[in-house]
Design a protein around this motif. Structure first.
Motif, short mmCIF file in Angstrom:
data_model
loop_
_atom_site.label_atom_id
_atom_site.label_comp_id
_atom_site.label_asym_id
_atom_site.label_seq_id
_atom_site.Cartn_x
_atom_site.Cartn_y
_atom_site.Cartn_z
N UNK A 3 0.84 -1.20 0.00
CA UNK A 3 0.00 0.00 0.00
C UNK A 3 0.87 1.26 0.00
N UNK A 4 1.88 1.30 0.86
CA UNK A 4 2.78 2.47 0.94
C UNK A 4 3.50 2.68 -0.40
N UNK A 5 3.92 1.57 -1.05
CA UNK A 5 4.59 1.70 -2.34
C UNK A 5 3.65 2.25 -3.40
N UNK A 6 2.41 1.82 -3.37
CA UNK A 6 1.44 2.33 -4.35
C UNK A 6 1.20 3.83 -4.16
N UNK A 7 1.12 4.27 -2.93
CA UNK A 7 0.98 5.70 -2.63
C UNK A 7 2.22 6.44 -3.13
N UNK A 8 3.39 5.92 -2.80
CA UNK A 8 4.67 6.54 -3.21
C UNK A 8 4.75 6.67 -4.73
N UNK A 9 4.28 5.63 -5.44
CA UNK A 9 4.33 5.64 -6.90
C UNK A 9 3.19 6.44 -7.54
N UNK A 10 2.31 7.01 -6.72
CA UNK A 10 1.27 7.89 -7.24
C UNK A 10 0.01 7.23 -7.74
N UNK A 11 -0.19 5.96 -7.41
CA UNK A 11 -1.39 5.28 -7.88
C UNK A 11 -2.67 5.92 -7.35
N UNK A 12 -2.60 6.51 -6.17
CA UNK A 12 -3.79 7.16 -5.59
C UNK A 12 -4.16 8.45 -6.32
N UNK A 14 -4.07 8.63 -9.79
CA UNK A 14 -4.45 8.28 -11.16
C UNK A 14 -5.98 8.25 -11.30
N UNK A 15 -6.47 8.61 -12.49
CA UNK A 15 -7.93 8.57 -12.71
C UNK A 15 -8.46 7.14 -12.67
N UNK A 16 -9.65 7.00 -12.16
CA UNK A 16 -10.36 5.72 -12.10
C UNK A 16 -9.65 4.68 -11.24
N UNK A 17 -8.80 5.11 -10.32
CA UNK A 17 -8.11 4.22 -9.40
C UNK A 17 -8.58 4.54 -7.98
N UNK A 18 -8.95 3.50 -7.28
CA UNK A 18 -9.31 3.64 -5.86
C UNK A 18 -8.53 2.58 -5.10
N UNK A 19 -7.62 3.03 -4.25
CA UNK A 19 -6.85 2.08 -3.44
C UNK A 19 -7.64 1.75 -2.18
N UNK A 20 -7.72 0.49 -1.88
CA UNK A 20 -8.39 0.03 -0.68
C UNK A 20 -7.37 -0.71 0.17
N UNK A 21 -7.23 -0.31 1.39
CA UNK A 21 -6.24 -0.91 2.27
C UNK A 21 -6.95 -1.75 3.31
N UNK A 22 -6.58 -3.00 3.43
CA UNK A 22 -7.20 -3.89 4.41
C UNK A 22 -7.31 -5.29 3.88
N UNK A 23 -7.85 -6.16 4.71
CA UNK A 23 -8.06 -7.55 4.30
C UNK A 23 -9.24 -7.61 3.33
N UNK A 24 -9.12 -8.46 2.33
CA UNK A 24 -10.20 -8.54 1.35
C UNK A 24 -11.52 -8.92 2.00
N UNK A 25 -11.46 -9.72 3.07
CA UNK A 25 -12.68 -10.14 3.75
C UNK A 25 -13.44 -8.94 4.33
N UNK A 26 -12.74 -7.86 4.61
CA UNK A 26 -13.38 -6.65 5.13
C UNK A 26 -13.73 -5.67 4.02
N UNK A 27 -12.85 -5.54 3.02
CA UNK A 27 -13.00 -4.52 1.99
C UNK A 27 -14.02 -4.91 0.92
N UNK A 28 -13.96 -6.14 0.43
CA UNK A 28 -14.82 -6.55 -0.69
C UNK A 28 -16.31 -6.46 -0.36
#
Length: 163
Positions: A3-12, A14-28
């Protein structure tokens, strides 16, 4: 941390990108309740059990956009035995087929230096030159069907995965 690397690389940013941080069982389940539809889903199954993969698969039809959504996952099913790997792939193909997804396993030639894996307990590869990349898309007869996503179903699936 990914997650930190994605933020550092600017993924947050980018258009049409939503980063979700957490376990998939909670996020999905939260994404499903919000009505989010995704054009592509890749599930990294490394470290997950087959039951976790099945639980995730039950949620994919509620997230994957129609008609052109694509789903894939890290195919580490029975990595140490090619026969059982093939059996597991066919089981997944049948399970996803019941949910309306057509699945193929695309052969990808790989080169793995066994020296790189020395001392690693859970290897990704076991003396194979081919990786079978799963690619699932909607079967034409399922494109117009409405997927019912009730909060009870989403919550019970998420709770079951936590056992």
């Amino acid at each position: 941390d990914v997650y930190a690397k994605m933020i550092k690389d600017g993924w947050n940013q980018k258009p049409n990108i939503r980063l979700c941080h957490g376990k998939w069982q909670d996020v999905v389940p939260q994404l499903i309740q919000e009505g989010v539809q995704l054009d592509g889903i890749f599930f990294d199954t490394y470290g997950e059990h087959f039951m976790d993969l099945e639980d995730f698969h039950r949620l994919v039809p509620q997230l994957l956009s129609k008609p052109n959504g694509v789903y894939s996952f890290f195919n580490g099913l029975a990595p140490d035995n090619l026969f059982f790997h093939g059996v597991a792939c066919q089981c997944v193909k049948l399970q996803l087929g019941e949910m309306g997804l057509e699945t193929e396993f695309l052969p990808c030639e790989i080169q793995v230096n066994s020296k790189e894996w020395e001392g690693i307990r859970r290897k990704y590869w076991h003396d194979r030159d081919t990786y079978y990349l799963p690619r699932s898309t909607w079967k034409p007869q399922f494109v117009d069907r409405k997927i019912q996503a009730t909060s009870d179903t989403v919550e019970s699936d998420a709770k079951r995965t936590r056992r």
